[in-house]
Design a protein around this motif. Structure first.
Motif, short mmCIF file in Angstrom:
data_model
loop_
_atom_site.label_atom_id
_atom_site.label_comp_id
_atom_site.label_asym_id
_atom_site.label_seq_id
_atom_site.Cartn_x
_atom_site.Cartn_y
_atom_site.Cartn_z
N ARG A 41 32.53 53.58 62.66
CA ARG A 41 32.83 54.69 61.73
C ARG A 41 33.61 54.21 60.52
O ARG A 41 33.50 54.79 59.44
CB ARG A 41 33.64 55.76 62.46
CG ARG A 41 32.85 56.60 63.45
CD ARG A 41 33.77 57.58 64.13
NE ARG A 41 33.08 58.44 65.08
CZ ARG A 41 33.69 59.30 65.88
NH1 ARG A 41 35.02 59.41 65.84
NH2 ARG A 41 33.00 60.06 66.71
N ARG A 42 34.42 53.16 60.70
CA ARG A 42 35.25 52.67 59.60
C ARG A 42 34.52 51.69 58.69
O ARG A 42 35.10 51.23 57.68
CB ARG A 42 36.52 52.02 60.16
CG ARG A 42 37.47 53.00 60.82
CD ARG A 42 38.80 52.34 61.15
NE ARG A 42 38.67 51.34 62.21
CZ ARG A 42 38.70 51.61 63.51
NH1 ARG A 42 38.88 52.85 63.91
NH2 ARG A 42 38.58 50.66 64.40
N VAL A 43 33.29 51.36 59.00
CA VAL A 43 32.52 50.47 58.12
C VAL A 43 32.27 51.17 56.78
O VAL A 43 31.94 52.37 56.74
CB VAL A 43 31.18 50.07 58.78
CG1 VAL A 43 30.28 49.33 57.79
CG2 VAL A 43 31.43 49.20 60.00
N TYR A 44 32.45 50.43 55.70
CA TYR A 44 32.38 51.01 54.36
C TYR A 44 30.95 51.00 53.81
O TYR A 44 30.27 49.97 53.82
CB TYR A 44 33.28 50.21 53.41
CG TYR A 44 33.24 50.68 51.97
CD1 TYR A 44 33.75 51.92 51.60
CD2 TYR A 44 32.68 49.86 50.98
CE1 TYR A 44 33.71 52.34 50.28
CE2 TYR A 44 32.64 50.28 49.66
CZ TYR A 44 33.16 51.52 49.33
OH TYR A 44 33.11 51.95 48.02
N ALA A 45 30.52 52.17 53.36
CA ALA A 45 29.24 52.27 52.64
C ALA A 45 29.55 52.68 51.21
O ALA A 45 30.08 53.78 50.97
CB ALA A 45 28.33 53.30 53.31
N LYS A 105 25.61 51.43 59.12
CA LYS A 105 26.99 51.01 59.38
C LYS A 105 27.07 50.25 60.71
O LYS A 105 27.76 49.23 60.81
CB LYS A 105 27.91 52.24 59.43
CG LYS A 105 28.17 52.87 58.07
CD LYS A 105 29.15 54.04 58.21
CE LYS A 105 29.49 54.64 56.86
NZ LYS A 105 30.47 55.75 56.99
N ALA A 106 26.37 50.75 61.72
CA ALA A 106 26.37 50.06 63.01
C ALA A 106 25.72 48.69 62.89
O ALA A 106 26.20 47.71 63.48
CB ALA A 106 25.65 50.91 64.05
N ARG A 107 24.63 48.60 62.13
CA ARG A 107 23.96 47.32 61.96
C ARG A 107 24.88 46.32 61.23
O ARG A 107 24.92 45.14 61.59
CB ARG A 107 22.66 47.50 61.17
CG ARG A 107 21.81 46.25 61.08
CD ARG A 107 20.52 46.51 60.32
NE ARG A 107 19.62 45.37 60.40
CZ ARG A 107 19.67 44.32 59.58
NH1 ARG A 107 20.59 44.28 58.64
NH2 ARG A 107 18.82 43.33 59.72
N ALA A 108 25.61 46.82 60.23
CA ALA A 108 26.54 45.95 59.51
C ALA A 108 27.63 45.44 60.45
O ALA A 108 28.01 44.27 60.41
CB ALA A 108 27.14 46.71 58.33
N PRO A 139 22.38 46.89 51.06
CA PRO A 139 21.05 47.52 50.96
C PRO A 139 20.06 46.96 51.99
O PRO A 139 19.16 47.67 52.43
CB PRO A 139 20.62 47.20 49.53
CG PRO A 139 21.91 47.05 48.78
CD PRO A 139 22.86 46.43 49.76
N ASP A 140 20.25 45.69 52.37
CA ASP A 140 19.36 45.11 53.39
C ASP A 140 19.46 45.86 54.72
O ASP A 140 18.47 45.94 55.47
CB ASP A 140 19.70 43.63 53.61
CG ASP A 140 19.28 42.77 52.42
OD1 ASP A 140 18.53 43.27 51.56
OD2 ASP A 140 19.72 41.61 52.35
N ASP A 141 20.65 46.36 55.05
CA ASP A 141 20.81 47.14 56.29
C ASP A 141 19.97 48.41 56.21
O ASP A 141 19.34 48.82 57.18
CB ASP A 141 22.28 47.50 56.50
CG ASP A 141 23.16 46.27 56.67
OD1 ASP A 141 22.73 45.34 57.39
OD2 ASP A 141 24.26 46.23 56.09
N ILE A 142 19.98 49.03 55.04
CA ILE A 142 19.18 50.25 54.84
C ILE A 142 17.70 49.92 54.97
O ILE A 142 16.95 50.62 55.67
CB ILE A 142 19.48 50.86 53.45
CG1 ILE A 142 20.98 51.24 53.31
CG2 ILE A 142 18.58 52.06 53.19
CD1 ILE A 142 21.40 52.43 54.12
N ASP A 143 17.27 48.85 54.30
CA ASP A 143 15.85 48.48 54.32
C ASP A 143 15.37 48.20 55.76
O ASP A 143 14.26 48.58 56.14
CB ASP A 143 15.61 47.23 53.46
CG ASP A 143 15.71 47.53 51.98
OD1 ASP A 143 15.63 48.72 51.60
OD2 ASP A 143 15.88 46.58 51.18
N ALA A 144 16.22 47.52 56.53
CA ALA A 144 15.82 47.13 57.89
C ALA A 144 15.65 48.33 58.81
O ALA A 144 14.95 48.25 59.82
CB ALA A 144 16.86 46.17 58.47
#
Length: 323
Positions: free
Chosen positions: A215-219, A257-260, A270-275
């Motif tokens: 939850r604390r990962v920054y987007a 965020k979880a992937r990051a 943006p790569d996390d979003i694409d994946a």
């Protein structure tokens, strides 16, 4: 929780799951991503490729309450949510919780239940509560539904409606194992099931702490704008009859965020979003009838459209710097 602790526990869960499901690292990582992002997972594939095995392996790797529901045409909503029974001794009704009152709920062959029974999960999956006889009961935390369905066999099944599919954060397919993994399975599972040896590697408290870390990962605002741009593009694309919902956009960012975090970062790229565009969007959108020679529900054709949209949608300037 420190990044090292998070990474060590996440890898422990993945290793535990891999001891049962061999050669499917990508599917396992997506399943763990959904768990850490507080979503729900739909596993869709042909029979016999390990859909239920994956769900059970994930459940056994975490020390929390687990229940399993075998969906059948005669299953009733009360069989899932629970029912109020009259207690003659106390002369009052007493609520008996159903199997949905667990941290991890495995719904096997969810499309075999009637739409009325499928809809019993709507409130619990979105609001994490159950309302029975006018009273609302809060579900446990964490709460995740892992459902399986067979996309091939249509007889005696009820396809999930759009509203139900939209509740699932991601959909994955297992696919057939390669020859080596299949041979190893034949040799090692003749007499025993690898699930028997599986033990929890993460407690429920540690899992809650891992979810707090995610939850604390920054987007950054630019990354959020990119996710919105992708969802908007699906609504305009002529190859899609139904685009991604705002709930899909929200869950795309949460999953990213979880992937990051699993990659050891405290910020989203943006790569996390694409994946994650295909796993998060594909089961929500509906392809145009001309796709794949009229097969509007072709998963491959829809995935191709989403990948094209991700490839042609520009990433907002400054996202990398702000990330």
């Amino acid at each position: 929780m420190t990044p090292d602790e998070f990474h060590a526990r996440a890898q422990a869960v993945l290793r535990s799951m891999e001891s049962v499901i061999d050669g499917k690292r990508s599917a396992l990582e997506t399943a763990l991503t959904v768990l850490l992002a507080e979503g729900h997972l739909l596993i869709e594939d042909v029979p016999g490729v390990g859909k239920t095995m994956l769900a059970r392996a994930m459940a056994r790797s975490v020390d929390c309450s687990v229940s399993r529901i075998q969906f059948t045409p005669d299953l009733l909503p009360a069989d899932i949510t629970g029912v109020s029974i009259y207690n003659q001794a106390d002369r009052q009704f007493e609520f008996k919780p159903g199997p949905v009152f667990a941290n991890i709920v495995i719904g096997d062959e969810i499309n075999r239940a009637s739409p009325k029974t499928q809809s019993a999960l709507l409130e619990s999956m979105e609001e994490r509560q159950v309302t029975v006889d006018g009273r609302t009961y809060t579900l446990a935390t964490p709460f995740i539904v892992v459902a399986t369905q067979n996309p091939i066999e249509m007889e005696g099944t009820y396809p999930l409606p759009e509203a139900q599919r939209d509740r699932f954060m991601a959909r994955i397919s297992m696919g057939y194992p390669d020859a080596g993994a299949e041979l190893e399975m034949v040799r090692s599972r003749d007499l025993v099931s690898p699930l028997d040896a599986l033990r929890p590697v993460v407690t429920s408290h540690q899992l809650v702490a891992m979810i707090g870390t995610v939850r604390r990962v920054y987007a950054s605002p630019a990354v959020e704008e990119y996710a919105v741009a992708l969802a908007q593009a699906t609504r305009r694309d002529p190859d899609l009859r139904l685009g991604a919902s705002p709930r899909a956009t929200l869950q795309l960012v949460r999953a990213a965020k979880a992937r990051a975090a699993l990659a050891g970062r405290d910020f989203v790229l943006p790569d996390d979003i694409d994946a994650l565009v295909v796993p998060v969007f594909a089961h929500r959108v509906i392809g145009a009838r001309r796709l794949s020679g009229g097969a509007a529900n072709s998963s491959t054709a829809v995935a191709d459209v989403l990948q094209r949209i991700a490839a042609t949608t520009p990433v907002p300037l400054g996202s990398a710097a702000q990330s």
